[in-house]
Design a protein around this motif. Structure first.
Motif, PDB file in Angstrom:
ATOM      1  N   ASP A 164       0.841  -1.195   0.000  1.00  0.00           N
ATOM      2  CA  ASP A 164       0.000   0.000   0.000  1.00  0.00           C
ATOM      3  C   ASP A 164       0.876   1.244   0.000  1.00  0.00           C
ATOM      4  O   ASP A 164       0.789   2.098   0.885  1.00  0.00           O
ATOM      5  N   LYS A 165       1.758   1.343  -0.988  1.00  0.00           N
ATOM      6  CA  LYS A 165       2.627   2.493  -1.164  1.00  0.00           C
ATOM      7  C   LYS A 165       2.577   2.902  -2.630  1.00  0.00           C
ATOM      8  O   LYS A 165       2.295   2.094  -3.500  1.00  0.00           O
ATOM      9  N   TYR A 166       2.879   4.185  -2.887  1.00  0.00           N
ATOM     10  CA  TYR A 166       2.724   4.743  -4.223  1.00  0.00           C
ATOM     11  C   TYR A 166       3.961   5.540  -4.620  1.00  0.00           C
ATOM     12  O   TYR A 166       4.671   6.065  -3.773  1.00  0.00           O
ATOM     13  N   PHE A 167       4.177   5.621  -5.922  1.00  0.00           N
ATOM     14  CA  PHE A 167       5.246   6.451  -6.459  1.00  0.00           C
ATOM     15  C   PHE A 167       4.805   6.975  -7.816  1.00  0.00           C
ATOM     16  O   PHE A 167       3.854   6.482  -8.409  1.00  0.00           O
ATOM     17  N   VAL A 168       5.501   7.995  -8.300  1.00  0.00           N
ATOM     18  CA  VAL A 168       5.183   8.581  -9.597  1.00  0.00           C
ATOM     19  C   VAL A 168       6.329   8.280 -10.540  1.00  0.00           C
ATOM     20  O   VAL A 168       7.497   8.340 -10.166  1.00  0.00           O
ATOM     21  N   VAL A 169       5.976   7.957 -11.776  1.00  0.00           N
ATOM     22  CA  VAL A 169       6.986   7.666 -12.798  1.00  0.00           C
ATOM     23  C   VAL A 169       6.604   8.369 -14.102  1.00  0.00           C
ATOM     24  O   VAL A 169       5.422   8.491 -14.418  1.00  0.00           O
ATOM     25  N   CYS A 170       7.617   8.838 -14.822  1.00  0.00           N
ATOM     26  CA  CYS A 170       7.394   9.428 -16.138  1.00  0.00           C
ATOM     27  C   CYS A 170       7.192   8.302 -17.134  1.00  0.00           C
ATOM     28  O   CYS A 170       7.995   7.366 -17.195  1.00  0.00           O
ATOM     29  N   GLU A 171       6.145   8.391 -17.930  1.00  0.00           N
ATOM     30  CA  GLU A 171       5.862   7.343 -18.910  1.00  0.00           C
ATOM     31  C   GLU A 171       6.809   7.394 -20.101  1.00  0.00           C
ATOM     32  O   GLU A 171       6.939   6.417 -20.825  1.00  0.00           O
ATOM     33  N   LEU A 172       7.496   8.507 -20.296  1.00  0.00           N
ATOM     34  CA  LEU A 172       8.378   8.646 -21.447  1.00  0.00           C
ATOM     35  C   LEU A 172       9.822   8.223 -21.138  1.00  0.00           C
ATOM     36  O   LEU A 172      10.390   7.401 -21.842  1.00  0.00           O
ATOM     37  N   CYS A 173      10.404   8.762 -20.058  1.00  0.00           N
ATOM     38  CA  CYS A 173      11.817   8.471 -19.773  1.00  0.00           C
ATOM     39  C   CYS A 173      12.030   7.582 -18.554  1.00  0.00           C
ATOM     40  O   CYS A 173      13.140   7.146 -18.299  1.00  0.00           O
ATOM     41  N   GLY A 174      10.975   7.332 -17.760  1.00  0.00           N
ATOM     42  CA  GLY A 174      11.091   6.455 -16.605  1.00  0.00           C
ATOM     43  C   GLY A 174      11.590   7.110 -15.336  1.00  0.00           C
ATOM     44  O   GLY A 174      11.809   6.437 -14.333  1.00  0.00           O
ATOM     45  N   ALA A 175      11.771   8.425 -15.338  1.00  0.00           N
ATOM     46  CA  ALA A 175      12.217   9.124 -14.130  1.00  0.00           C
ATOM     47  C   ALA A 175      11.182   8.963 -13.023  1.00  0.00           C
ATOM     48  O   ALA A 175       9.980   8.894 -13.282  1.00  0.00           O
ATOM     49  N   SER A 176      11.652   8.887 -11.774  1.00  0.00           N
ATOM     50  CA  SER A 176      10.743   8.806 -10.630  1.00  0.00           C
ATOM     51  C   SER A 176      11.356   9.556  -9.461  1.00  0.00           C
ATOM     52  O   SER A 176      12.525   9.941  -9.498  1.00  0.00           O
ATOM     53  N   VAL A 177      10.549   9.732  -8.416  1.00  0.00           N
ATOM     54  CA  VAL A 177      11.016  10.435  -7.225  1.00  0.00           C
ATOM     55  C   VAL A 177      12.086   9.612  -6.510  1.00  0.00           C
ATOM     56  O   VAL A 177      12.995  10.148  -5.917  1.00  0.00           O
ATOM     57  N   GLY A 178      11.991   8.315  -6.560  1.00  0.00           N
ATOM     58  CA  GLY A 178      13.009   7.467  -5.970  1.00  0.00           C
ATOM     59  C   GLY A 178      12.612   6.790  -4.672  1.00  0.00           C
ATOM     60  O   GLY A 178      13.335   5.943  -4.180  1.00  0.00           O
ATOM     61  N   ASN A 179      11.481   7.165  -4.122  1.00  0.00           N
ATOM     62  CA  ASN A 179      11.005   6.472  -2.924  1.00  0.00           C
ATOM     63  C   ASN A 179       9.486   6.378  -2.968  1.00  0.00           C
ATOM     64  O   ASN A 179       8.831   7.140  -3.664  1.00  0.00           O
ATOM     65  N   ALA A 180       8.947   5.444  -2.229  1.00  0.00           N
ATOM     66  CA  ALA A 180       7.501   5.227  -2.207  1.00  0.00           C
ATOM     67  C   ALA A 180       6.866   6.040  -1.085  1.00  0.00           C
ATOM     68  O   ALA A 180       7.483   6.292  -0.056  1.00  0.00           O
ATOM     69  N   SER A 181       5.622   6.457  -1.315  1.00  0.00           N
ATOM     70  CA  SER A 181       4.869   7.245  -0.338  1.00  0.00           C
ATOM     71  C   SER A 181       3.683   6.442   0.166  1.00  0.00           C
ATOM     72  O   SER A 181       3.193   5.541  -0.510  1.00  0.00           O
ATOM     73  N   ALA A 182       3.196   6.797   1.344  1.00  0.00           N
ATOM     74  CA  ALA A 182       2.108   6.062   1.981  1.00  0.00           C
ATOM     75  C   ALA A 182       0.763   6.287   1.295  1.00  0.00           C
ATOM     76  O   ALA A 182      -0.117   5.441   1.370  1.00  0.00           O
ATOM     77  N   THR A 183       0.601   7.423   0.619  1.00  0.00           N
ATOM     78  CA  THR A 183      -0.672   7.732  -0.038  1.00  0.00           C
ATOM     79  C   THR A 183      -0.433   8.256  -1.451  1.00  0.00           C
ATOM     80  O   THR A 183       0.670   8.704  -1.786  1.00  0.00           O
ATOM     81  N   ARG A 184      -1.491   8.224  -2.255  1.00  0.00           N
ATOM     82  CA  ARG A 184      -1.403   8.789  -3.607  1.00  0.00           C
ATOM     83  C   ARG A 184      -1.103  10.280  -3.551  1.00  0.00           C
ATOM     84  O   ARG A 184      -0.311  10.798  -4.334  1.00  0.00           O
ATOM     85  N   ASP A 185      -1.746  10.988  -2.608  1.00  0.00           N
ATOM     86  CA  ASP A 185      -1.513  12.429  -2.481  1.00  0.00           C
ATOM     87  C   ASP A 185      -0.077  12.739  -2.101  1.00  0.00           C
ATOM     88  O   ASP A 185       0.516  13.693  -2.610  1.00  0.00           O
TER      89      ASP A 185
END
Length: 73
Positions: A23-44
């Motif tokens: 039950d953790k979330y992260f954001v990823v770019c669909e084009l280059c695959g970049a992400s924040v690098g860690n998972a968060s407890a909520t979507r917000d």
């Protein structure tokens, strides 16, 4: 709609993903695959981590190298 900013590296569209079986979330770019690098407890929280950006203090967002004070306007 998640209102995610475009990728800061390539300008691509980003999406929120659920971390593998947890039950953790992260954001990823669909084009280059970049992400924040860690998972968060909520979507917000994942959205806020992705949307938090360094804003350069120069006009137009240009990064001015040290010593080029005439370019600062």
């Amino acid at each position: 709609m998640d209102n995610l900013k475009p990728c800061p590296f390539c300008g691509g569209e980003a999406r929120i993903c659920k971390y593998h079986g947890q039950d953790k979330y992260f954001v990823v770019c669909e084009l280059c695959g970049a992400s924040v690098g860690n998972a968060s407890a909520t979507r917000d929280a994942a959205k806020n981590a992705w949307n938090t950006r360094y804003e350069p203090p120069t006009p137009g967002g240009a990064i001015v190298p040290a010593g080029n004070e005439r370019l600062r306007g």
